[in-house]
Design a protein around this motif. Structure first.
Motif, PDB file in Angstrom:
ATOM      1  N   LEU A 186       8.214  -4.988   9.233  1.00 42.37           N
ATOM      2  CA  LEU A 186       8.940  -4.086   8.342  1.00 42.37           C
ATOM      3  C   LEU A 186      10.427  -4.413   8.352  1.00 42.37           C
ATOM      4  O   LEU A 186      11.002  -4.707   9.396  1.00 42.37           O
TER       5      LEU A 186
ATOM      6  N   ASP B 226      10.985   6.798   3.087  1.00 42.04           N
ATOM      7  CA  ASP B 226       9.714   6.828   2.340  1.00 42.04           C
ATOM      8  C   ASP B 226       8.598   7.411   3.205  1.00 42.04           C
ATOM      9  O   ASP B 226       7.732   8.125   2.712  1.00 42.04           O
ATOM     10  N   TRP B 227       8.635   7.078   4.497  1.00 44.73           N
ATOM     11  CA  TRP B 227       7.558   7.486   5.399  1.00 44.73           C
ATOM     12  C   TRP B 227       8.103   8.075   6.696  1.00 44.73           C
ATOM     13  O   TRP B 227       9.139   7.643   7.190  1.00 44.73           O
TER      14      TRP B 227
ATOM     15  N   VAL C 129       0.949  -1.083   7.673  1.00 46.14           N
ATOM     16  CA  VAL C 129       1.617  -2.177   6.941  1.00 46.14           C
ATOM     17  C   VAL C 129       0.585  -3.274   6.652  1.00 46.14           C
ATOM     18  O   VAL C 129       0.481  -3.775   5.535  1.00 46.14           O
ATOM     19  N   LYS C 130      -0.198  -3.620   7.672  1.00 46.31           N
ATOM     20  CA  LYS C 130      -1.218  -4.668   7.476  1.00 46.31           C
ATOM     21  C   LYS C 130      -2.211  -4.280   6.397  1.00 46.31           C
ATOM     22  O   LYS C 130      -2.669  -5.117   5.624  1.00 46.31           O
TER      23      LYS C 130
ATOM     24  N   GLY D 157      -1.529  -2.573   3.869  1.00 50.61           N
ATOM     25  CA  GLY D 157      -0.828  -2.491   2.577  1.00 50.61           C
ATOM     26  C   GLY D 157      -0.546  -1.054   2.146  1.00 50.61           C
ATOM     27  O   GLY D 157      -0.101  -0.821   1.029  1.00 50.61           O
TER      28      GLY D 157
ATOM     29  N   ILE E 197       1.636   1.094   3.819  1.00 52.76           N
ATOM     30  CA  ILE E 197       3.103   1.093   3.865  1.00 52.76           C
ATOM     31  C   ILE E 197       3.559  -0.273   3.350  1.00 52.76           C
ATOM     32  O   ILE E 197       3.113  -1.308   3.847  1.00 52.76           O
ATOM     33  N   LYS E 198       4.429  -0.253   2.346  1.00 54.26           N
ATOM     34  CA  LYS E 198       4.921  -1.521   1.759  1.00 54.26           C
ATOM     35  C   LYS E 198       6.068  -2.050   2.619  1.00 54.26           C
ATOM     36  O   LYS E 198       6.862  -1.277   3.156  1.00 54.26           O
ATOM     37  N   ARG E 199       6.145  -3.380   2.722  1.00 52.57           N
ATOM     38  CA  ARG E 199       7.113  -4.002   3.625  1.00 52.57           C
ATOM     39  C   ARG E 199       8.561  -3.606   3.345  1.00 52.57           C
ATOM     40  O   ARG E 199       9.401  -3.591   4.232  1.00 52.57           O
ATOM     41  N   GLU E 200       8.871  -3.278   2.093  1.00 55.39           N
ATOM     42  CA  GLU E 200      10.269  -2.964   1.754  1.00 55.39           C
ATOM     43  C   GLU E 200      10.549  -1.460   1.864  1.00 55.39           C
ATOM     44  O   GLU E 200      11.678  -1.023   1.669  1.00 55.39           O
ATOM     45  N   GLU E 201       9.537  -0.663   2.213  1.00 58.20           N
ATOM     46  CA  GLU E 201       9.758   0.790   2.299  1.00 58.20           C
ATOM     47  C   GLU E 201      10.505   1.155   3.590  1.00 58.20           C
ATOM     48  O   GLU E 201      10.407   0.451   4.592  1.00 58.20           O
TER      49      GLU E 201
END
Ligand code: F0G
Length: 485
Positions: free
Chosen positions: A168, A305-306, A432-433, A435, A437-441
């Motif tokens: 992330l 975001d999270w 994240v893996k 998908g 949670i998006k990497r740019e969030e």
């Protein structure tokens, strides 16, 4: 409700504060929305239908400190159901001014301590009572570590490894293990014990996997009130047990698990007239909301975001969700973060219920190395379910192996945490893996407890036989074999 009424003996000053409080709070059943008075002779922890209760507070901007015209007073009387951007700006100014005060104990504690506390700084949103009744260490003011690949900066490569592990770019870890007794529980217990003080309770009690009990023991001792803790025998980490004993709590070890201890303490408190301080007590939840307010303030009210956290009895999921909802309705933030609650796969009743679309409430016989979250029948299930639904949140599970791997990454970064807290990072990595949670969030993860709480699990242990002779040559040989320089 039990047979014996609680032995409450508030003095006159406290009685008048309680009367005042009773005009602004009510208790609402999370299941059937029945309303009860916020203050009553016999403390109420459940609705007649058995549901848990939530505190409904009419929130007033503190006009005492900020004199304003009558017109402004009307505008600033902000209720939760009324988004008011103007009021949001005023609240932000107030909290900023309070946070700028020193966090050291002032000479005149009554006057300044509440502003130094990361809980009572937000007192109008937590428990609006006269400041001199507050029992505080003070708590909160915990670190928010930027550890993502992008937001970590260049000078802390150790911390950046956490972001690399999670894959992330924008990740923060808020370390609630930096509270006075080493866990986030202090935020709930400062409010719970303050209520006990106001009500004139003669003793306080809780069931615990270790952290609540340590915190209760400390705050009760500060007030000079007997603290009673119900612990599942052999399932509490040594550091936590040592705290409860050291602070002088009366310890009741139960041959059973946390869920057995929880059932018993509720019955005992109702029948013996002891004030119950588990998160079944809705005022505990009000205190824990401050984790949410404080992290939002640290992010200058730009909501992430999270928000990701470990989940056991589900008090914290409920509290942080409620804080975000209130912050949004008060105009403090523009959107509500999504909440991800992470359970250990051997103690995953909430995850199972979530997977069934919350069509039924699951119970399990809990089993995990993360003893803090070894809970099979969480008390705050309905509150937390609402939070997940309202925030478009998610519930995930992680194995003990994933928890231990994540803990090693957090420990080696120099930050460190207890095993249950590492479920946060394990969960983030998994989401994240997948998908989700998006990497740019932008993500904030909560670390709930201090590394020293459990010095055994997931930490390499020294053996007696590892000692070397006290000579320069022996030390040189030892270091050369361990390090490459
Ligand atoms: N992390 C730690 C370190 C905890 O001690 C707990 C709960 C949790 C996470 C889970 O939080 O229950 O609000 O979902 N510990 C309680 C105790 C049960 O007794 O100390 P939750």
């Amino acid at each position: 409700m039990g047979e014996t009424s609680i032995d409450l003996q508030p003095d006159r000053a406290k009685s008048s504060a309680l009367k005042q409080l009773a005009t602004v709070i009510e208790l609402r059943c999370v299941e059937c929305a029945s309303l009860y008075p916020g203050i009553s002779d016999q403390p109420r922890y459940r609705c007649d239908c058995g549901g848990v209760l939530d505190v409904d507070t009419t929130i007033h901007y503190p006009m005492k400190q900020e004199p304003a015209s009558q017109k402004e007073i009307e505008t600033l009387k902000t209720s939760e159901g009324d988004v008011n951007i103007f009021a949001g700006t005023r609240w932000r100014q107030l909290f900023k001014q309070r946070a700028s005060q020193s966090i050291a104990w002032p000479v005149n504690a009554d006057e300044h301590l509440p502003n130094s506390s990361g809980v009572w700084r937000y007192r109008e949103l937590i428990l609006p009572i006269p400041e001199h009744f507050i029992v505080s260490r003070p708590e909160g003011n915990t670190g928010l570590y930027p550890v993502g690949r992008e937001n970590c900066g260049n000078h802390r490569p150790g911390h950046r490894r956490i972001g690399q592990y999670a894959e992330l770019d924008y990740l923060f870890l808020k370390h609630e293990g930096e509270n006075p007794t080493g866990s986030f529980k202090d935020r709930g217990l400062t409010v719970g014990v303050t209520m006990a003080n106001l009500l004139g309770a003669r003793a306080v009690a809780c069931a615990s996997t270790g952290n609540t009990s340590a915190s209760l023991a400390s705050y009760a001792a500060q007030l000079g009130l007997p603290g009673i803790v119900f612990l599942p025998a052999t399932n509490v980490a040594a550091g936590k047990l040592a705290q409860s004993l050291a602070y002088g709590a009366t310890t009741v070890q139960i041959e059973g698990d946390f869920d057995d201890a929880m059932r018993l303490v509720e019955q005992v408190c109702n029948d013996l007239g002891i004030y119950l301080l588990n998160s079944l007590n809705p005022f505990r939840i009000e205190g824990q909301k401050a984790i949410g307010f404080e992290l939002l303030q640290q992010l200058e009210w730009k909501a992430p975001d999270w928000l990701v956290l470990p989940a056991g009895n589900l008090g914290n999921t409920s509290a942080i969700g409620k804080a975000f909802r209130q912050a949004h309705r008060l105009g403090l933030i523009a959107h509500v973060p999504r909440i991800a609650s992470i359970q250990a796969s051997g103690a995953n009743p909430f995850f199972r219920s979530y997977m069934s679309g919350f069509s039924h409430r699951e119970h399990v016989q809990a089993q995990t190395i993360a003893t803090a979250i070894k809970i099979g029948d969480p008390v705050s299930y309905s509150r937390a379910r609402l939070v997940i639904e309202e925030t478009n949140g998610i519930v995930e599970e992680v194995t003990d192996e994933e928890i231990l791997a994540a803990k090693t990454v957090i420990d080696r970064s120099g930050i460190g945490c207890e095993p249950a807290s590492a479920a946060t990072l394990a969960g983030i990595r998994k989401l994240v893996k997948r998908g989700v949670i998006k990497r740019e969030e932008q993500v904030v993860g909560i670390l709930t407890g201090n590394l020293l709480k459990d010095s055994q699990t997931g930490i390499p242990q020294l053996k007696r036989g590892d000692a070397i002779t006290a000579s320069f040559e022996a030390v040189r040989r030892s270091l050369t074999s361990k390090l490459s320089f």
